[in-house]
Design a protein around this motif. Structure first.
Motif, PDB file in Angstrom:
ATOM      1  N   VAL A  11       0.870  -1.266   0.053  1.00 41.10           N
ATOM      2  CA  VAL A  11      -0.289  -0.042   0.005  1.00 41.10           C
ATOM      3  C   VAL A  11       0.540   1.591   0.352  1.00 41.10           C
ATOM      4  O   VAL A  11       1.889   1.287   0.918  1.00 41.10           O
ATOM      5  CB  VAL A  11      -0.597   0.115   1.138  1.00 41.10           C
ATOM      6  N   LYS A  12       0.856   2.005  -0.709  1.00 37.08           N
ATOM      7  CA  LYS A  12       1.427   3.156  -1.073  1.00 37.08           C
ATOM      8  C   LYS A  12       0.516   4.923  -1.818  1.00 37.08           C
ATOM      9  O   LYS A  12      -0.465   4.475  -1.780  1.00 37.08           O
ATOM     10  CB  LYS A  12       2.189   3.405  -2.365  1.00 37.08           C
ATOM     11  N   GLY A  23       4.459   1.836   0.477  1.00 34.28           N
ATOM     12  CA  GLY A  23       4.558  -0.137   0.334  1.00 34.28           C
ATOM     13  C   GLY A  23       4.283  -0.427   1.935  1.00 34.28           C
ATOM     14  O   GLY A  23       5.374  -1.186   2.585  1.00 34.28           O
ATOM     15  N   ILE A  24       2.935  -0.594   2.000  1.00 33.39           N
ATOM     16  CA  ILE A  24       2.749  -1.219   3.677  1.00 33.39           C
ATOM     17  C   ILE A  24       2.530  -2.738   3.817  1.00 33.39           C
ATOM     18  O   ILE A  24       1.838  -2.757   2.851  1.00 33.39           O
ATOM     19  CB  ILE A  24       1.502  -0.771   4.579  1.00 33.39           C
ATOM     20  N   LEU A  47      -2.602   5.909   7.355  1.00 30.85           N
ATOM     21  CA  LEU A  47      -3.133   4.017   7.117  1.00 30.85           C
ATOM     22  C   LEU A  47      -4.455   4.201   7.442  1.00 30.85           C
ATOM     23  O   LEU A  47      -5.433   2.744   6.699  1.00 30.85           O
ATOM     24  CB  LEU A  47      -1.707   3.588   7.393  1.00 30.85           C
ATOM     25  N   LEU A  48      -4.712   4.105   8.785  1.00 28.88           N
ATOM     26  CA  LEU A  48      -5.887   3.936   9.180  1.00 28.88           C
ATOM     27  C   LEU A  48      -6.236   4.849   8.162  1.00 28.88           C
ATOM     28  O   LEU A  48      -8.016   4.078   7.797  1.00 28.88           O
ATOM     29  CB  LEU A  48      -6.441   4.708  10.437  1.00 28.88           C
ATOM     30  N   ARG A  49      -6.992   5.494   7.544  1.00 30.78           N
ATOM     31  CA  ARG A  49      -7.599   6.118   6.559  1.00 30.78           C
ATOM     32  C   ARG A  49      -7.589   5.287   5.533  1.00 30.78           C
ATOM     33  O   ARG A  49      -8.795   5.546   4.577  1.00 30.78           O
ATOM     34  CB  ARG A  49      -7.130   8.023   6.704  1.00 30.78           C
ATOM     35  N   ILE A 218       6.643  -0.049   8.249  1.00 35.29           N
ATOM     36  CA  ILE A 218       6.419  -0.410   8.821  1.00 35.29           C
ATOM     37  C   ILE A 218       8.244  -1.843   8.890  1.00 35.29           C
ATOM     38  O   ILE A 218       9.035  -2.143   8.316  1.00 35.29           O
ATOM     39  CB  ILE A 218       5.581  -1.911   8.629  1.00 35.29           C
ATOM     40  N   VAL A 219       8.644  -0.573  10.060  1.00 38.73           N
ATOM     41  CA  VAL A 219      10.639  -0.898  10.746  1.00 38.73           C
ATOM     42  C   VAL A 219      10.387  -2.363  10.710  1.00 38.73           C
ATOM     43  O   VAL A 219      10.906  -3.156  10.071  1.00 38.73           O
ATOM     44  CB  VAL A 219      10.892   0.452  10.868  1.00 38.73           C
TER      45      VAL A 219
END
Length: 245
Positions: A11-12, A23-24, A47-49, A218-219
């Motif tokens: 996800v971008k 890039g999630i 991210l939540l939105r 997300i590291v």
């Protein structure tokens, strides 16, 4: 392995020239509580939105029970009924009682009959310790009570997943516990939840997994005892070293 309820793949999201999500990849099992931690601006709220489809994503896919809910042109109304979201600002209508705030959306969107809806809403107020306050207006409630009403309002839509965006950030410290206790109760009832939070002690206590976000990625992610006791990535170490001092 528990069944995946929500899956994010690559996800971008950018705002203009500013990349916010880079890039999630994230998989959330049914009944999981996932806590997102990280500095302001790390991408947690965006991210939540995006998951709730308040913001369209630029690339990637978001799968809910295997269905791509990020596909352009999809009917978003049923998606948003299944994924509730609560923000740090309560956004209650000041001219309506707490009860009327809660029943408004189910009545208009789900077309529920008033008698059954009011009974269900009253049960939610009672369940979360707010039964004596149903007839009060927002300005007659404390900040903690208003935030709990906002959570009840989201739950009244009977969502399958709840997203919480820093919902204790605007509260006085003595009121934070009221809201966190409500989340503990939801956790115990098996609600699938994704929570952006600065409450490190709460994340350590109740999360199934903690995800540290920085720079739109997300590291590091893992069980709380691993993330807090022995973070592997230098950026995670630096963040936790600063916030846990």
């Amino acid at each position: 392995m528990p069944e995946a309820k929500l899956v994010l793949q690559g996800v971008k999201k950018s705002f203009g020239e500013n990349p916010v999500l880079c890039g999630i990849d994230l998989s959330i099992a049914r009944g999981d509580m996932i806590c997102l931690i990280g500095a302001s601006g790390s991408g947690k709220s965006t991210l939540l939105r995006c998951i709730n489809q308040l913001e369209p994503i630029d690339e990637g896919t978001i799968l809910l029970d295997g269905q791509d809910i990020s596909e352009p042109g999809i009917d978003l109304a049923p998606v948003r009924r299944r994924i509730g979201i609560v923000f740090q600002s309560y956004n209650l209508f000041p001219h309506m009682s707490a009860l009327d705030n809660v029943v408004l959306a189910p009545r208009r969107v789900l077309h529920e009959a008033s008698e059954a809806l009011h009974a269900r809403a009253a049960a939610l107020f009672d369940r979360f310790g707010l039964a004596p306050h149903m007839a009060k207006y927002p300005d007659q409630l404390s900040g903690g009570q208003q935030q709990r009403v906002a959570v009840i309002r989201a739950l009244a839509m009977q969502p399958e997943i709840m997203l919480f965006d820093e919902i204790t950030a605007a509260l006085d410290p003595e009121l934070v516990g009221e809201v966190l206790n409500l989340l503990r109760q939801l956790r115990g009832e098996g609600m699938t939840m994704l929570l952006a939070t600065h409450e490190m002690g709460f994340a350590r206590e109740v999360a199934d997994r903690v995800c540290f976000m920085d720079g739109g990625v997300i590291v590091e992610e893992g069980p709380p005892k691993e993330i807090f006791a022995a973070p592997k990535h230098v950026r995670t170490q630096a963040f936790l070293g600063a916030v846990l001092r």
